[in-house]
Design an enzyme around this catalytic site. Structure first.
Site, PDB file in Angstrom:
ATOM      1  N   PHE A  13       0.861  -1.192   0.000  1.00  0.00           N
ATOM      2  CA  PHE A  13       0.000   0.000   0.000  1.00  0.00           C
ATOM      3  C   PHE A  13       0.893   1.236   0.000  1.00  0.00           C
ATOM      4  CE2 PHE A  13      -3.628   2.615   1.718  1.00  0.00           C
ATOM      5  CZ  PHE A  13      -4.477   2.361   0.652  1.00  0.00           C
ATOM      6  N   GLY A 129       4.749   1.001 -17.075  1.00  0.00           N
ATOM      7  CA  GLY A 129       3.589   1.552 -16.368  1.00  0.00           C
ATOM      8  C   GLY A 129       2.310   1.510 -17.169  1.00  0.00           C
ATOM      9  N   GLU A 185      14.186   6.813  -6.785  1.00  0.00           N
ATOM     10  CA  GLU A 185      14.205   6.296  -5.421  1.00  0.00           C
ATOM     11  C   GLU A 185      15.287   7.024  -4.618  1.00  0.00           C
ATOM     12  OE1 GLU A 185      12.581   3.143  -4.728  1.00  0.00           O
ATOM     13  OE2 GLU A 185      11.702   3.155  -6.719  1.00  0.00           O
ATOM     14  N   LYS A 200      12.797  -4.752 -17.454  1.00  0.00           N
ATOM     15  CA  LYS A 200      11.664  -4.592 -18.378  1.00  0.00           C
ATOM     16  C   LYS A 200      11.987  -5.215 -19.733  1.00  0.00           C
ATOM     17  CE  LYS A 200      10.191  -0.379 -16.065  1.00  0.00           C
ATOM     18  NZ  LYS A 200      10.332   1.073 -16.013  1.00  0.00           N
ATOM     19  N   GLY A 298       4.648   6.042 -11.774  1.00  0.00           N
ATOM     20  CA  GLY A 298       3.781   6.940 -11.014  1.00  0.00           C
ATOM     21  C   GLY A 298       2.573   6.190 -10.503  1.00  0.00           C
TER      22      GLY A 298
END
Ligand code: NAP
Length: 404
Positions: A13, A129, A185, A200, A298
């Site tokens: 979360f 994303g 990060e 990826k 995002g």
């Protein structure tokens, strides 16, 4: 699953997990309901308000529940992610995950678990994303015409390079800004050293060509050692430096792949992919090039991709990995010649790198560079020497020119 709500157990979360909670609220047609959320620290303050009792720190409350139809896994720990995802698949529970590091390392085993336990793992959010790269490669480009997939797959490094090229900022200022805005990060190694793009690319290659290549076998070079002199050189040549990941067929039934900074000319689609955006070019016989562009990371963009996988799963969608069963699959090769730019200062680059031909060379007290032809396998063999911080390398991309 019936027409009732799909009952979700959510792991994580944070940035993405909270985004998922929000997008599900905006999407009544998803008929999705989050039943439980597993986090690391149940007492941590959360900016998104959630009903009391939804949070747990006990994974088994989701993995062993009989009121969960689907697990969504968006935690930031690849080892824990592997334990959660593999144990869910073993129990026959379908999973949606965004964890590229975990998937790229364990994909062959995860494919086998899906087959053996007749369930599904969907992970479009793991690669670029919100851009639907994986499902497109899996479904639409399911033929022999596909020649190359190439792109900017990491938003943080692209944001930094955009600030440097378009706004004249120093690399360190741009990195600090990327961290402040949440694009990078607090430990940005993963993004700027190319590993995020690498993971990826591994996943993309499975769906593009049906071949899994271990991340350890792929040449990966990031942007952390970029210097003002490289930026000056690129500006003089009217190109931008972008961190590019690519997989391309190279003839004789072979393909190659790598992640490396590249001098990109203004006539290329990826030249105008700036800031935190991602862009992916798919090139094939008959249709030439197609370009997908969008937000690659995002909270809400990534969550929208997760939602798309949740809805796909409602309709029993799963990746078939059809291309992995083709008789005539291309083989991975590193036996190809690249023309690269190497900037250095004191490291004896010409002694270390066995160039087959040198095209350009410049030597001064401050900074030297050489542009020459070299085998990709030689670069892989010299990874430790290339890590010296007075070296920066970039692909000049001429190898693929005739294919463009
Ligand atoms: N951020 C992006 O834009 C983006 C885009 C695409 C894919 N992804 C991928 O999505 C995943 C999550 O990224 P994020 O940015 O949302 O990370 P994040 O903001 O750092 O959140 C990570 C969450 O994972 C929870 N967590 C960590 N270890 C756990 C464990 N063992 N069991 C249960 N929960 C655990 C944390 O709990 P606490 O809250 O209690 O600390 C936190 O809620 C990563 O794999 C990332 O690569 C992220």
């Amino acid at each position: 699953m019936d027409n009732n709500k799909i009952r979700i157990g959510l792991f994580g979360f944070g940035v993405v997990g909270q985004g998922i909670y929000q997008v599900i609220k905006k999407a009544p047609n998803a008929h999705a309901e989050i039943r439980r959320i597993c986090v690391r620290d149940i007492n941590k303050p959360r900016s998104v308000e959630i009903p009391a009792g939804l949070l747990t720190d006990n994974a088994d409350e989701i993995l062993h529940a009989d009121d969960i139809d689907l697990i969504v896994e968006v935690i930031d720990n690849a080892e824990a992610s592997y334990r959660i995802v593999s144990s869910a698949l073993r129990r026959g529970i379908p999973v949606v995950s965004g964890n590229k590091a975990m998937i790229a390392r364990h994909l062959p085993e995860l494919i086998e678990l899906q087959r053996r336990h007749d369930t599904a793992l969907l992970y479009d959010a793991s690669s670029c994303g919100s851009i639907p790269v994986i499902r497109n490669l899996e479904e639409y480009y399911d033929n022999d015409l596909l020649l190359e997939v190439k792109g900017i797959l990491n938003g943080s490094s692209n944001y930094i390079l955009s600030r440097v090229f378009d706004h004249g900022e120093s690399y360190s200022d741009a990195l600090a800004k990327a961290q402040a805005l949440g694009f990078a990060e607090s430990d940005p190694t993963f993004d700027i050293e190319g590993f995020d793009s690498l993971f990826k690319l591994v996943i993309i290659t499975v769906h593009a060509l049906g071949v899994y290549v271990s991340p350890d076998d792929i040449f990966t070079y990031g942007i952390s050692s970029i210097h003002d002199s490289d930026i000056r050189y690129a500006r003089e040549k009217r190109v931008k430096i972008k961190l590019v990941a690519q997989v391309a067929k190279v003839g004789n039934g072979c393909f190659t792949m790598f992640v490396m900074p590249e001098f990109v000319r203004s006539n290329k689609y990826i030249y105008s992919v700036d800031d935190e955006y991602n862009g992916v070019v798919v090139r094939g016989e008959c249709y030439d090039r197609q370009f997908m562009f969008g937000k690659g990371a995002g909270s809400l963009p990534t969550a929208s991709s997760i939602l798309s996988d949740i809805m796909a799963r409602r309709h029993d969608y799963r990746y078939e990995y059809k291309k992995m069963h083709y008789l005539d699959r291309p083989s991975y090769t590193t036996d190809i010649t690249l023309r690269i730019y190497v900037r250095y200062r004191t490291t004896p680059v010409l002694d270390i790198l066995p160039f087959s031909k040198i095209h350009e060379q410049y030597i001064s007290d401050d900074s030297c560079y050489v542009i020459g032809d070299i085998l990709l396998s030689e670069l892989i063999a010299r990874r430790p020497q290339l890590a010296a911080n007075d070296i920066f390398i970039a692909n000049t991309s001429t190898f693929f020119e005739h294919l463009d």
